[in-house]
Design an enzyme around this catalytic site. Structure first.
Site, short mmCIF file in Angstrom:
data_model
loop_
_atom_site.label_atom_id
_atom_site.label_comp_id
_atom_site.label_asym_id
_atom_site.label_seq_id
_atom_site.Cartn_x
_atom_site.Cartn_y
_atom_site.Cartn_z
N GLY A 172 0.84 -1.19 0.00
CA GLY A 172 0.00 0.00 0.00
C GLY A 172 0.87 1.24 0.00
N GLU A 173 0.40 2.29 0.64
CA GLU A 173 1.13 3.56 0.76
C GLU A 173 1.34 4.27 -0.58
OE1 GLU A 173 4.94 3.02 2.64
OE2 GLU A 173 4.13 1.87 4.31
#
Length: 338
Positions: free
Chosen positions: A304-305
């Site tokens: 993610g991120e």
């Protein structure tokens, strides 16, 4: 947003009237590409990316102010024991982003990308989707509007990412609602769910979709009932980017679920978007295929991120640089094909 009508009315109107690509800019890019010092099609997908940039920015392909936008939200469904990490990790990771200590920080530095992180009321998780709608229509619409405002500031390439403990459960529920199948088709390990935790995650998705089943023919109802604040904000940001002629790179499983809601509402809603990568989350490739997209990268990542989207931005920047910086046959004094 107008004060009249229901909160979603403005978004329904926007989704019905999304601007299309710039045909003149696309034609100009194709014309220049034909004169560059290479065989036709030799740069493969880089050429397609350059054309995509031209079509959705309305100018010659260029990336001057790329931005990674990370939206962080917490979810009431974590009460069901669907993840081995506590919700407090979301805020801790937001602090890590701010301190420059996360993977996304290093990728942004290496590719010269801007980074903004948006904390979406982390102290107030959404409702548990196994018991109630995640958000009211008013709150969901307000969060979408916040996501729209978050892309202001002159960016010309937007990478969409997220942070939120429990949000792969949310993404799986959205995909099950939109595309059918079974919960097992869409539920994966996320941040490391295994054994009994994974079983609880599957059960939570099944319960949530069954609870809200009478309302899931409407994509925006899918969003507010099964989604979360980061999902709503990402959806709003994607809409705003379309209205402002900003191409978008979508990150992993959760960001793709947010995008899927928009495509369910308007099949052309993601024409200005690329999928940055296919993550290691088992349902992600299936979700991408449902969108009719082809990811740029496949590195087995599932962090993610915005990390996959940010890495893909490096490829998009390279595509623009090749298109604008390469010499033409005439400029280089190289003989073109006979």
């Amino acid at each position: 947003m107008s004060a009249s009508g229901l909160p979603f009315d403005d978004f329904r109107a926007l989704l019905r009237s999304l601007p299309g690509p710039d045909g003149a800019a696309l034609a100009a890019a194709r014309e220049r590409d034909a004169q560059l010092t290479k065989p036709p099609g030799a740069l493969g997908r880089l050429e397609e990316i350059a054309f995509w940039l031209a079509a959705w920015t309305g100018r010659a392909p260029a990336v001057n102010r790329p931005l990674v936008a990370i939206f962080a939200g917490n979810h009431g469904v974590t009460k069901q024991g669907v993840t081995p990490f506590p919700p407090s990790v979301t805020a801790q990771m937001v602090e890590n982003f701010a301190a420059g200590g996360a993977a996304i920080n290093q990728i942004c530095v290496s590719h010269d990308l801007g980074l903004k992180v948006f904390d979406l009321a982390l102290e107030y998780p959404t409702a548990d989707i196994t018991e109630d709608a995640a958000l009211s229509e008013r709150d969901c619409a307000a969060t979408m509007a916040f996501g729209m405002e978050a892309v202001a500031g002159g960016t010309d390439l937007l990478c969409i990412g997220e942070m939120g403990i429990g949000n792969t459960t949310i993404a799986a529920a959205i995909n099950l609602a939109l595309y059918g199948g079974t919960a097992q088709d869409w539920v994966g390990p996320g941040t490391g769910s295994q054994g009994e935790v994974l079983s609880r995650k599957i059960a939570a998705v099944e319960t949530a979709v069954a609870l809200h089943s009478a309302h899931l023919s409407d994509p925006l109802e899918v969003l507010r009932r099964l989604g979360g604040r980061e999902i709503a904000a990402m959806a709003g940001a994607i809409i705003a980017a379309r209205m402002q002629q900003i191409p978008v790179i979508i990150d992993g499983y959760v960001a793709t679920a947010a995008a899927a809601i928009l495509q369910a509402a308007n099949p052309a809603a993601l024409d200005h978007c690329l999928i940055g990568h296919v993550s290691g989350e088992p349902g992600h490739m299936k979700a991408i295929e449902m969108l009719g997209k082809t990811p740029l990268l496949a590195l087995g990542m599932r962090l993610g991120e915005g990390t996959g989207a940010a890495l893909a931005a490096g490829i998009v920047k390279a595509a623009a640089a090749c298109h604008s910086g390469m010499a033409t046959f005439a400029q280089a004094g190289v003989s073109n094909k006979i």
